[in-house]
Design a protein around this motif. Structure first.
Motif, short mmCIF file in Angstrom:
data_model
loop_
_atom_site.label_atom_id
_atom_site.label_comp_id
_atom_site.label_asym_id
_atom_site.label_seq_id
_atom_site.Cartn_x
_atom_site.Cartn_y
_atom_site.Cartn_z
N PHE A 60 -3.14 1.71 -4.00
CA PHE A 60 -2.56 3.23 -3.94
C PHE A 60 -3.83 4.08 -3.63
O PHE A 60 -4.77 4.01 -4.20
N LEU A 61 -3.38 4.78 -2.43
CA LEU A 61 -4.49 5.42 -1.94
C LEU A 61 -4.18 7.02 -2.22
O LEU A 61 -3.19 7.59 -2.30
N GLY A 79 0.15 9.19 -5.41
CA GLY A 79 1.45 10.24 -5.83
C GLY A 79 2.47 9.50 -5.68
O GLY A 79 3.61 9.57 -6.20
N HIS A 113 -1.58 -4.59 -5.12
CA HIS A 113 -1.12 -3.14 -4.63
C HIS A 113 -2.38 -2.26 -4.36
O HIS A 113 -3.37 -2.49 -5.16
N ILE A 139 0.86 -1.06 0.04
CA ILE A 139 0.05 -0.11 0.17
C ILE A 139 0.83 1.39 0.10
O ILE A 139 1.83 1.40 0.89
N MET A 140 0.51 2.20 -0.92
CA MET A 140 1.27 3.60 -0.76
C MET A 140 0.17 4.44 -1.32
O MET A 140 -0.74 4.14 -1.92
N GLY A 141 0.77 5.76 -1.36
CA GLY A 141 0.05 6.87 -1.87
C GLY A 141 -0.02 6.68 -3.36
O GLY A 141 0.92 6.15 -3.93
#
Lengths: 100, 470
Positions: free
Chosen positions: B248-249, B131, B246, B127-129
């Motif tokens: 992506f938040l 951006g 994945h 999990i990551m941003g």
């Protein structure tokens, strides 16, 4: 779990991630090199030892901490990969070397 | 070393300000942590290829970086600001060496970062941003492998979905969290739609690109949870579950106020953008006369507005230091302000449309980690607030929340929102952390290096030489 876009710049910079030689394109960060080397996580937290991956990639969250060229707790997302760079995952808190 | 104007941050605001200031005759230094100019929005811009999947808005950053390279600006890449004192001394670290730079005017262009999205399980690897994942594409042409889910809202989420599709890695799903009432609220504002039509059109084109790429979109998603063991494995929401590799938040971006808060500049809570922002005059001047803030660090307005605000502050600094008269400053500012007004026209509409749901700002679940560094949960913050912790700074001594390496950058917004809700007070009253130097970790060796520097300055000024006092 990341790969290089085939049409992108060729991976010409050789870095060493946990002993594995990994090729990355110029401009890629040390954090990117760890992900390209196939690691899902880059550190274990000092508090609970839980595994973390880079989260913000822009120098804010400190979840990408790694040992780079022997210096622990570096923000690997803000450091460009250089030829021969030695990158190790940051396992829990940094150790103080009594011999140093 | 001394300069007339020291600028911190080489994104669009810092680059534009530096180039204009140097043109106007100011001795200008530009400090940036990264190895090359561009900030986050134009990160890696100098290596970008015209056929890259990032698209034309990204390439718009090229002329700015080229102008910086051609200018007389003293540009210092790979340099970290770790302390600044309000009288105009900047403490820098580069390659393990420390140095002090004095400046008659300081311009902070430290930009924005992605609002933390504290859903259950958000700490799991995988999990990551959004951006953040986009930065991997910008800097190294990295694309995620396996099943990618994008979740949240805002223009960047659609932009990145389209970029991933062009890069040959289309997401398997886009979960939009925009609450249905936001559409009505934004429609009621309506006013900026005509003057902001260029930006609106751009947004509509993005949504169309996502549709054409056949990326499945699920709207009005609530109750997002990330599930997994060691790594992220599944995303769940009210009504379903999906296996993925994945996540992506993204719930928009907020100003990076770490340095401006540490300087104790006057800040206000922006209820429209749900963030803290420094109080600024129309030139970007802060509550301290010698310090300016430009770009998204002064409130979210986007890259083009950032460059314009940088130029306004450069004009103001040039006039204050007698390189131009006030009449010339005002004359040159007219077209810049007109362009800035056009850039800002759509902003209230976008802020209202993509206003994060209260459940995103304050997680309902007690077990959600708020402080990723010290692993403090939302439940412990609530408990400490009920036990009498009055604000974020006192909360630190109750829980260690905000005391890890990120120094509260990520948990700050969550802590203020959770405490406000628990104590039934407005966030403006709860306040936020008071960060302190060093802004980034530096080694004792680098600090000792500064001692030598200070000793030299003392021995020049007085005799006998004073002992360095740190």
């Amino acid at each position: 779990m990341f790969r290089l876009r085939p049409e992108g710049d060729p991976a010409t910079i050789a870095v060493v991630v946990e002993g594995r030689t990994t090729l990355v394109p110029a401009g890629a960060s040390a954090a990117a090199a760890v992900l390209l080397a196939g690691f899902r996580s880059i550190r274990e937290t000092p508090v609970q030892g839980s595994e973390r991956a880079p989260y913000c990639m822009m120098g804010v969250c400190f979840d990408c901490l790694a040992e780079i060229d022997g210096v622990p707790n570096r923000q690997s997302c803000m450091i460009e990969a250089r030829p021969g760079m030695q990158i190790r995952r940051q396992i829990r808190a940094r150790k103080v070397d009594p011999a140093a | 070393m001394t300069v007339e104007l020291a600028i911190v941050g080489a994104g669009p605001a810092g680059m534009a300000a530096a180039v204009l200031a140097a043109e106007l005759g100011l001795e200008t230094g530009l400090i940036d942590e990264q190895a090359s100019p561009g900030g986050q929005i134009y990160r890696g811009i100098e290596r970008s290829q015209p056929n890259s999947p990032l698209g034309p808005d990204y390439h718009a950053g090229r002329p700015l970086a080229a102008a910086l390279r051609e200018s007389r600006v003293e540009y210092r890449p790979g340099t970290t600001l770790w302390h600044v004192d309000p009288e105009g001394a900047l403490y820098l670290e580069s390659g393990g060496r420390t140095e002090m730079l004095t400046a008659r005017r300081i311009l902070l262009a430290t930009g924005a970062f992605e609002r933390p999205v504290p859903i259950p399980g958000w700490k799991l690897p995988g999990i990551m941003g959004a951006g953040a994942a986009q930065i991997l594409l910008k800097t190294g042409d990295l694309v995620p492998e396996g099943r990618v889910v994008l979740a949240g809202q805002g223009p960047l989420l659609y932009l990145f979905a389209a970029q991933l599709a062009r890069a040959g890695a289309p997401p398997v799903a886009l979960f939009e969290t925009t609450p249905p009432e936001n559409y009505l609220g934004a429609a009621r504002l309506g006013g900026g739609l005509w003057s902001g039509r260029r930006m609106l059109l751009k947004g509509l084109r993005l949504m169309l690109a996502v549709k054409r790429a056949r990326i499945p979109i699920r709207r009005a998603v609530r109750g997002l949870r990330a599930l997994g063991g060691r790594n992220f494995e599944r995303i769940a929401w009210e009504g379903g579950e999906l296996a993925a590799d994945h996540l992506f938040l993204h719930e928009g971006v907020i100003p990076n106020v770490q340095v401006s808060l540490a300087l104790q500049l006057r800040h206000e809570w922006d209820e429209g953008q749900l963030c803290w922002r420094p109080a600024l005059d129309p030139w970007g001047q802060t509550s301290l006369a010698n310090i300016f803030i430009v770009g998204d660090g002064g409130g979210i307005a986007g890259a083009e507005a950032a460059a314009l605000s940088g130029r306004l502050a450069a004009l103001a600094a040039a006039a204050q230091l007698d390189h131009i008269g006030e009449a010339e400053r005002d004359r040159r500012a007219v077209p810049i302000r007109a362009a800035l007004d056009r850039e800002l026209a759509l902003r209230p509409f976008l802020d209202r449309l993509y206003r994060p749901a209260q459940s995103v700002l304050v997680p309902a679940e007690d077990e959600v980690i708020a402080c990723r560094c010290e692993e403090v949960t939302v439940g412990r913050i609530r408990q400490a607030a009920r036990l009498g912790a009055q604000g974020p700074n006192q909360l630190k001594s109750f829980t260690r929340c905000g005391m890890g390496p990120c120094q509260g950058r990520i948990c700050g917004p969550i802590v203020s929102a959770v405490m406000a809700e628990t104590l039934g007070k407005p966030i403006a009253e709860i306040g936020t952390y008071r960060p302190r130097a060093p802004f980034k970790p530096i080694t004792v060796g680098a600090l000792a290096d500064l001692g030598a520097d200070i000793a030299d300055r003392h021995s020049e000024a007085q005799s006998p030489p004073a002992t360095p006092d740190l």
